[in-house]
Design an enzyme around this catalytic site. Structure first.
Site, short mmCIF file in Angstrom:
data_model
loop_
_atom_site.label_atom_id
_atom_site.label_comp_id
_atom_site.label_asym_id
_atom_site.label_seq_id
_atom_site.Cartn_x
_atom_site.Cartn_y
_atom_site.Cartn_z
N GLY A 1 0.83 -1.19 0.00
CA GLY A 1 0.00 0.00 0.00
C GLY A 1 0.87 1.25 0.00
N CYS A 2 0.33 2.36 -0.48
CA CYS A 2 1.14 3.57 -0.62
C CYS A 2 1.64 4.08 0.74
CB CYS A 2 0.37 4.65 -1.37
SG CYS A 2 -1.22 5.08 -0.68
N HIS A 3 0.74 4.28 1.71
CA HIS A 3 1.17 4.73 3.03
C HIS A 3 2.07 3.69 3.70
CE1 HIS A 3 -1.61 8.13 3.12
NE2 HIS A 3 -2.59 7.32 2.73
N TYR B 1 8.40 9.79 -1.59
CA TYR B 1 8.25 9.06 -2.85
C TYR B 1 6.94 9.51 -3.49
CZ TYR B 1 5.61 6.18 0.52
OH TYR B 1 4.78 5.75 1.52
#
Length: 312
Positions: free
Chosen positions: A114-116, A281
């Protein structure tokens, strides 16, 4: 030539994966006609004809797609939350260790982080591994992201000229402390207690900055702020995830510094009493489609940065 099918190509992540692959001469993209995009039998054929199948779907749809695959050679790379804590799936963050890399390389089932969670795990996993913090540490995490992380609906909301004025300021969400990334943040980093997690979306398209604050009392005996820097320097030295000693911009840290790129920067700031661990990022890059393509490259046994964009 490797046959690739993107199930869910119309979504934000699917489109970004498609963009990264269209110019490649080693890839044949299998495309479903628009009218068959939701046809189960047509999707089944594409999924089983593919050497690599990207799933860019909601969780339930991803599970259904996996059930349609009976070709034992099809490599599935799932960008949803559905399989990230499943031990039978490789977790697609190969920079964490040789073990993670090898599992991505050899597995037929790969879950994209996941991004987080990507930033949190990049910061916390090495410290647990090195014994700098205990598995039962009580941590917190603040994560700031661009609105593209919310997909097409949120993008449309933010880019609407008549949008709600509430979108003009940063908005914290997941306030019930039940964000869907928390299980993988714990399972992969190795911590036993869920962090207090504060995700926030703001009025910029893409970019992400994940911060984990630490007080010296949270460090185990013998570890200092300089120890943490050395841990990250040793862990992250390749082009995809890099420790950056001094990445501030005149005392500020811009969240979108790696927007449009697929790599990640990790840094440590502060002093011996209080310090912050920071990962920066692109939520659509190393936080989503860039990470998915990196996993595909590793699975194919080629340079993992192929067709990816690396920032400074």
């Amino acid at each position: 030539m490797t046959k690739v099918f993107i199930d869910g190509k119309a979504g934000t992540t699917g489109l970004k994966i498609y963009d990264r692959l269209t110019a490649r001469e080693d890839i044949e993209l299998l495309i479903l006609p628009e009218e068959l995009r939701k046809d189960a039998q047509a999707r089944r054929k594409m999924l089983n004809d593919a050497d690599i199948a990207f799933l860019c779907l909601p969780d339930a749809a991803s599970r259904e797609a996996v059930a349609l695959i009976d070709n034992p050679d099809t490599v599935v790379i799932d960008t949803s939350t559905a399989h990230r804590t499943n031990p039978d799936w490789a977790y697609g963050f190969p920079e964490l260790s040789a073990n993670f890399f090898e599992k991505v390389k050899t597995s037929k089932r790969i879950a994209v982080p996941g991004c987080h969670a990507s930033g949190f795990i990049a910061l916390v996993y090495p410290l647990v591994e090195a014994g700098a913090i205990s598995k039962d540490a009580l941590l917190s995490c603040f994560s700031l992201t661009g609105y593209s992380g919310g997909g097409k609906t949120m993008i449309a909301d933010y880019e609407n000229e008549q949008r709600d004025s509430l979108l003009d300021s940063p908005r914290q969400y997941g306030i019930a402390q039940a964000h869907k990334h928390i299980p993988e943040m714990c399972a992969v980093s190795g911590i036993e207690n869920a962090p207090v997690f504060c995700p926030t979306v703001a009025d910029f398209y893409s970019g992400m900055q994940v911060t984990v604050p630490l007080h010296k009392s949270q460090l185990n005996v013998g570890f200092t702020v300089d120890s943490l820097k050395e841990i990250y320097k040793k862990k992250y030295s390749d082009s995809m995830v890099t420790y950056v000693e001094s990445s501030d911009e005149s005392g500020f840290l811009a969240t979108n510094v790696l927007a449009g790129c697929d790599n990640m920067q990790v840094s440590v700031f502060g002093n011996e009493d209080r310090m912050i661990l920071v990962a920066r990022y692109d939520n659509l890059g190393k936080g989503a489609s860039g990470a998915a393509v990196e996993c595909m490259n590793i699975s194919l046994g080629i340079d993992k940065t192929t067709s990816l964009v690396l920032g400074k």
